[in-house]
Design a protein around this motif. Structure first.
Motif, PDB file in Angstrom:
ATOM      1  N   ASN A 191     -29.846   9.045 -23.778  1.00 40.16           N
ATOM      2  CA  ASN A 191     -30.892  10.053 -23.621  1.00 40.16           C
ATOM      3  C   ASN A 191     -30.319  11.413 -23.204  1.00 40.16           C
TER       4      ASN A 191
ATOM      5  N   SER B  15     -33.868   3.113 -31.348  1.00 39.24           N
ATOM      6  CA  SER B  15     -33.642   2.484 -30.046  1.00 39.24           C
ATOM      7  C   SER B  15     -32.151   2.406 -29.737  1.00 39.24           C
ATOM      8  N   SER B  16     -31.848   2.358 -28.460  1.00 39.28           N
ATOM      9  CA  SER B  16     -30.474   2.090 -28.047  1.00 39.28           C
ATOM     10  C   SER B  16     -30.110   0.654 -28.433  1.00 39.28           C
ATOM     11  N   HIS B  17     -28.809   0.367 -28.489  1.00 40.59           N
ATOM     12  CA  HIS B  17     -28.392  -1.008 -28.758  1.00 40.59           C
ATOM     13  C   HIS B  17     -27.073  -1.303 -28.066  1.00 40.59           C
TER      14      HIS B  17
ATOM     15  N   THR C 228     -36.430   8.849 -33.279  1.00 40.77           N
ATOM     16  CA  THR C 228     -35.342   8.415 -32.412  1.00 40.77           C
ATOM     17  C   THR C 228     -35.214   6.896 -32.425  1.00 40.77           C
TER      18      THR C 228
ATOM     19  N   TRP D 220     -29.350   8.939 -28.486  1.00 36.77           N
ATOM     20  CA  TRP D 220     -30.056   7.686 -28.702  1.00 36.77           C
ATOM     21  C   TRP D 220     -29.706   6.633 -27.651  1.00 36.77           C
ATOM     22  N   GLN D 221     -28.459   6.614 -27.170  1.00 33.93           N
ATOM     23  CA  GLN D 221     -28.036   5.577 -26.236  1.00 33.93           C
ATOM     24  C   GLN D 221     -28.264   5.968 -24.779  1.00 33.93           C
TER      25      GLN D 221
END
Length: 332
Positions: free
Chosen positions: A131, A153-155, A151, A128-129
């Protein structure tokens, strides 16, 4: 050394915001929610929503009752919501509860399955962060299916600390190898931690090229400051000491036979008679006993060099013993 507090098992969700705000105002470091009568993930959402500085975490969530994918998603959301204050605390529970209470299979290897659960969650988080391709193949899990629709989003807070809980050497060593923290069971003594648990954490860390300092130890501590607490601790010790999986703690002090007796009494549902087997010496071994004004110093002395965090095995309830809690918090 940090002082944490815990949410009482019987606390309703609509009571959590007040407790969280009071814990932050008191100056505690972390507020823990346990999986007993309620789901600690739900409590964590409310703690995160109603605080700004206070760390929050599960101590523990029962990991063998859940899919690592489900836990990964929940922890990911909590890390983002809390702006990085969430700690994912995992515990395995014991076989009868996993099989007969949660209806889940018991693994051939407790450490093996928990190791895989942590690895699967981190694989999700990396995907997720960063890929990074999601592909995990182990004894218990085969994880390789995903799509953009599922999936998140990144954070800004992807490094979610995982603490694991344990009583015996296998999980202590696994904490050293693969976790950021270790929750001690409240049924412990400083001697057992120092002689058995800490060396195993250090050994596990060394095997993974880390040091003991990489693992934050949380001592969940029985305390006795009055006669009522002594009675409650005696009862709780008798309950925990009846569990065969925890027999090693008694054996370390030469009290294994008492554990055998307690197990037989538990099978016979003789709960009210069990505390009579717990002597004053046992209470003094497994609990910190001090007057309220002296408790902070007693805890620091007892856990110096053993634990980085202390969490009292007492419910924190705003409006009850506020002077006691405030004095204790200010001492840490």
């Amino acid at each position: 050394m940090y002082l944490d507090v815990q949410i009482a098992p019987y606390t309703k969700l609509n009571e959590i915001p007040e407790i969280a705000r009071a814990a932050e105002e008191m100056g505690f470091s972390c507020l823990w929610a346990a999986e007993t009568q309620h789901n600690p993930f739900l409590a964590s959402v409310l703690v995160a929503e109603h605080t700004k500085r206070l760390k929050l975490g599960t101590a523990i969530i029962v990991s063998f009752a859940r899919s690592p994918a489900v836990m990964a998603h929940t922890a990911w959301d909590l890390a983002e919501q809390s702006k990085g204050r969430f700690i994912l605390g995992l515990g395995t529970q014991v076989k009868p509860h996993i099989v007969r209470r949660f209806g889940m299979p018991w693994p051939d290897s407790v450490t093996g399955k928990l190791r895989e659960q942590m690895a699967v969650m981190r694989a999700f988080w990396r995907y997720w962060q960063e890929n990074e391709r999601l592909s995990f193949s182990g004894e218990y899990y085969q994880i390789n299916l995903t799509s953009p629709f599922f999936t998140p989003s990144s954070h800004d807070h992807p490094d979610i600390p995982i603490f694991i809980a344990g009583v015996n050497i296998g999980l202590a060593k696994l904490a050293g190898e693969a976790a950021q923290g270790f929750h001690t069971h409240p049924f412990h003594s400083p001697a057992y931690l120092e002689d058995v648990i800490i060396p195993q954490i250090a050994a596990g860390a060394a095997s993974a090229g880390r040091t003991r300092d990489a693992v934050e130890v949380v001592a969940h501590a029985f305390v006795v400051t009055n006669d009522l607490e002594r009675q409650m601790v005696r009862q709780q010790i008798s309950f925990y000491a009846s569990t065969p999986s925890y027999r090693s703690v008694l054996a370390h002090h030469g009290w294994e036979e008492v554990g055998n007796q307690l197990s037989q009494m538990a099978k016979a549902q003789q709960w009210t008679q069990m505390p009579s087997l717990i002597t004053d010496e046992m209470v003094e071994t497994f609990a910190t006993i001090a007057a309220p004004a002296d408790l902070a110093d007693a805890l620091k002395e007892r856990y110096n060099g053993i634990a980085e965090r202390i969490n009292l095995y007492l419910p924190f309830i705003p409006g009850e013993r506020d002077d006691f809690w405030k004095q204790l918090s200010e001492a840490f």
